[in-house]
Write a protein that holds these residues in place. Structure first.
Motif, short mmCIF file in Angstrom:
data_model
loop_
_atom_site.label_atom_id
_atom_site.label_comp_id
_atom_site.label_asym_id
_atom_site.label_seq_id
_atom_site.Cartn_x
_atom_site.Cartn_y
_atom_site.Cartn_z
N GLY A 1 -20.12 17.63 36.85
CA GLY A 1 -18.80 17.68 36.21
C GLY A 1 -16.98 16.73 37.00
N VAL A 2 -16.03 17.40 36.62
CA VAL A 2 -15.21 16.76 37.05
C VAL A 2 -14.00 18.23 37.48
CG1 VAL A 2 -12.53 15.43 35.77
CG2 VAL A 2 -15.36 14.89 35.33
N PHE A 3 -13.07 18.08 38.50
CA PHE A 3 -12.70 18.46 38.84
C PHE A 3 -11.54 19.01 38.64
CE2 PHE A 3 -15.67 18.97 43.21
CZ PHE A 3 -15.26 19.98 42.84
N LEU A 4 -10.60 20.07 37.71
CA LEU A 4 -9.53 19.92 37.52
C LEU A 4 -8.23 20.45 38.31
CD1 LEU A 4 -9.83 21.42 33.45
CD2 LEU A 4 -9.86 19.22 34.43
N HIS A 5 -8.04 18.81 38.99
CA HIS A 5 -6.86 19.58 40.06
C HIS A 5 -5.54 20.14 40.16
CE1 HIS A 5 -9.89 18.16 43.27
NE2 HIS A 5 -10.06 16.88 42.52
N GLY A 6 -5.27 19.95 39.03
CA GLY A 6 -3.79 19.81 38.74
C GLY A 6 -4.10 20.93 38.87
N LYS A 7 -5.55 22.12 38.04
CA LYS A 7 -5.21 23.86 37.88
C LYS A 7 -5.77 24.54 38.62
CE LYS A 7 -6.02 22.52 32.93
NZ LYS A 7 -4.47 22.93 31.88
N GLU A 8 -5.39 23.89 39.97
CA GLU A 8 -5.83 24.61 41.26
C GLU A 8 -4.96 25.77 41.37
OE1 GLU A 8 -6.72 22.18 44.26
OE2 GLU A 8 -4.59 22.82 45.35
N MET A 9 -5.30 26.86 41.91
CA MET A 9 -5.79 28.53 42.30
C MET A 9 -5.78 28.95 43.97
SD MET A 9 -6.14 29.93 38.24
CE MET A 9 -7.71 28.71 38.60
N TYR A 10 -4.72 29.65 44.03
CA TYR A 10 -4.98 30.06 45.16
C TYR A 10 -5.27 31.88 45.73
CZ TYR A 10 -2.45 25.70 45.31
OH TYR A 10 -2.27 24.20 44.69
N LEU B 1 -17.95 21.24 33.19
CA LEU B 1 -19.37 20.42 32.78
C LEU B 1 -19.65 19.13 31.96
CD1 LEU B 1 -20.52 24.01 33.83
CD2 LEU B 1 -20.56 22.71 35.59
N GLY B 2 -20.69 18.47 32.33
CA GLY B 2 -21.00 17.76 31.66
C GLY B 2 -21.22 17.82 30.12
N ASP B 3 -21.55 19.51 30.24
CA ASP B 3 -22.44 19.90 28.63
C ASP B 3 -20.88 20.53 28.10
OD1 ASP B 3 -21.09 22.07 29.43
OD2 ASP B 3 -23.58 23.36 29.77
N GLY B 4 -19.44 20.15 28.66
CA GLY B 4 -17.73 21.14 28.77
C GLY B 4 -17.78 21.87 28.14
N ASP C 1 -7.45 13.36 50.91
CA ASP C 1 -9.10 12.59 50.59
C ASP C 1 -10.16 13.78 49.82
OD1 ASP C 1 -8.36 11.02 51.60
OD2 ASP C 1 -8.78 11.69 54.15
N GLY C 2 -9.77 15.37 49.80
CA GLY C 2 -10.30 16.47 49.50
C GLY C 2 -10.44 16.03 47.62
N GLN C 3 -9.14 16.08 47.45
CA GLN C 3 -9.26 15.45 45.71
C GLN C 3 -10.04 14.81 45.17
OE1 GLN C 3 -7.65 18.89 46.19
NE2 GLN C 3 -6.22 18.64 44.56
N ILE C 4 -11.06 14.90 45.15
CA ILE C 4 -12.14 14.17 44.50
C ILE C 4 -11.70 13.10 42.75
CG2 ILE C 4 -14.80 13.77 44.38
CD1 ILE C 4 -14.86 15.74 46.54
N ALA C 5 -11.58 12.28 43.09
CA ALA C 5 -11.68 12.40 41.16
C ALA C 5 -12.61 11.63 40.36
CB ALA C 5 -10.55 10.97 40.90
N GLY C 6 -12.70 11.97 38.85
CA GLY C 6 -14.02 11.10 38.59
C GLY C 6 -15.14 12.27 38.77
N THR C 7 -16.37 11.77 38.20
CA THR C 7 -17.71 13.10 38.35
C THR C 7 -18.22 13.13 39.78
OG1 THR C 7 -18.25 12.24 35.88
CG2 THR C 7 -19.30 13.48 36.84
N VAL C 8 -18.41 14.17 39.62
CA VAL C 8 -19.34 14.88 40.49
C VAL C 8 -20.40 15.76 40.81
CG1 VAL C 8 -17.15 14.06 42.35
CG2 VAL C 8 -17.22 15.97 41.98
N THR C 9 -21.39 15.28 41.57
CA THR C 9 -22.49 16.48 41.83
C THR C 9 -22.22 17.11 42.93
OG1 THR C 9 -23.82 15.41 40.36
CG2 THR C 9 -24.83 16.78 41.95
N LEU C 10 -22.06 18.57 42.87
CA LEU C 10 -21.98 19.15 44.28
C LEU C 10 -23.15 20.70 44.40
CD1 LEU C 10 -20.80 22.70 42.53
CD2 LEU C 10 -18.64 20.55 42.78
N VAL C 11 -23.45 21.09 45.36
CA VAL C 11 -24.52 22.74 44.97
C VAL C 11 -23.32 23.46 46.07
CG1 VAL C 11 -26.05 23.71 46.09
CG2 VAL C 11 -25.95 20.92 45.25
N GLY C 12 -23.27 24.61 44.76
CA GLY C 12 -22.65 26.29 45.36
C GLY C 12 -23.99 27.19 45.04
#
Length: 253
Positions: free
Chosen positions: A84-93, A114-117, A139-150
């Motif tokens: 999916g895509v990170f919404l970096h402008g909405k990050e929380m601390y 996520l890709g399914d919305g 450098d850590g503010q990744i743009a675009g679609t990424v695949t990650l493991v959590g």
């Protein structure tokens, strides 16, 4: 009756005859401390089983997709893959210590579309307080679609001493999925969140912050309660042998 008399006679020969009020006071105290010791042993076994279960789950193969419906008893602490895509402008601390070095800093929690919305909250990892500003970790503010493991997580029960969240300052002491989604302007999020297992590009945030262990001091508590139980028994016996006037009078005769 004969058995009680014989028992009383034997205890008298041993220099010990129970008195009413000390016995009524001592018996509940001894029973209570012994019971609490047993309870702590049971809690110890439960806690060790919980840690072992989490450790085993996190070592299982990565899930390519979480089964539906989500079952926290089955899927929590499993690793899963998300795209999916990170919404970096909405990050929380979230104030937190680093698992690796124990330093005080922040966990960066970011909505992930996520890709399914759908949307999940992702704990991207830890940064020192000086890197709260995203500009310090571009450098850590990744743009675009990424695949990650959590690691799939559900919010833990809140302790009495955990402060309330402060949405006005965008500071979150506890994971509250609905409150955080509302703050981020998101209609709904999945009933779980994910802890990333890898560091972001540039090293910030640092992933791998999942703790499978939990505070486990039940052995020390059990030893304490059993010790108090033993002390109570010893004091009870010594009082009867040394300080009960009736016993000394009987002995003198």
């Amino acid at each position: 009756m004969d058995r009680l008399t014989a028992c009383g006679g034997a205890m008298t020969l041993l220099g010990f005859r129970p008195a009413l009020w000390p016995t009524l006071i001592a018996l509940p105290a001894v029973a209570l401390t012994f019971g609490l010791g047993v309870w702590q042993v049971q809690r110890l076994a439960w806690k060790e089983g919980l840690i072992a279960e989490r450790t085993a789950r996190i070592a299982l193969p990565v899930l390519e997709a979480l089964p539906s419906p989500f079952d926290p008893e089955v899927h929590s602490f499993r690793r899963a893959r998300f795209s999916g895509v990170f919404l970096h402008g909405k990050e929380m601390y979230r104030p937190a210590r680093s698992r690796r070095a124990g330093e005080i800093g922040l966990h960066i929690v970011t909505p992930f579309r996520l890709g399914d919305g759908g949307t999940i909250l992702v704990n991207r990892g830890w940064v020192p307080g000086l890197r709260r500003n995203p500009e310090t970790r571009r450098d850590g503010q990744i743009a675009g679609t990424v695949t990650l493991v959590g690691v799939v997580r559900t919010p833990a029960p809140v302790g009495y001493f955990v402060p309330d969240n402060d949405p006005a300052k965008n500071t979150w002491f506890r994971i509250d999925l609905q409150q955080m989604a509302k703050h981020a302007g998101i209609d709904a999020v999945r009933p779980y969140y994910a802890d990333l297992v890898a560091d972001a590009p540039g090293g910030w945030p640092r992933g791998g912050q999942t703790r499978v262990s939990v505070r486990n001091a039940h052995l020390e508590y059990a030893i304490t309660w059993f010790s108090l139980c033993l002390i109570g028994i010893v004091v009870y016996i010594l009082w009867h042998r040394r300080f009960r006037p009736a016993d000394r009078t009987a002995a003198a005769r």
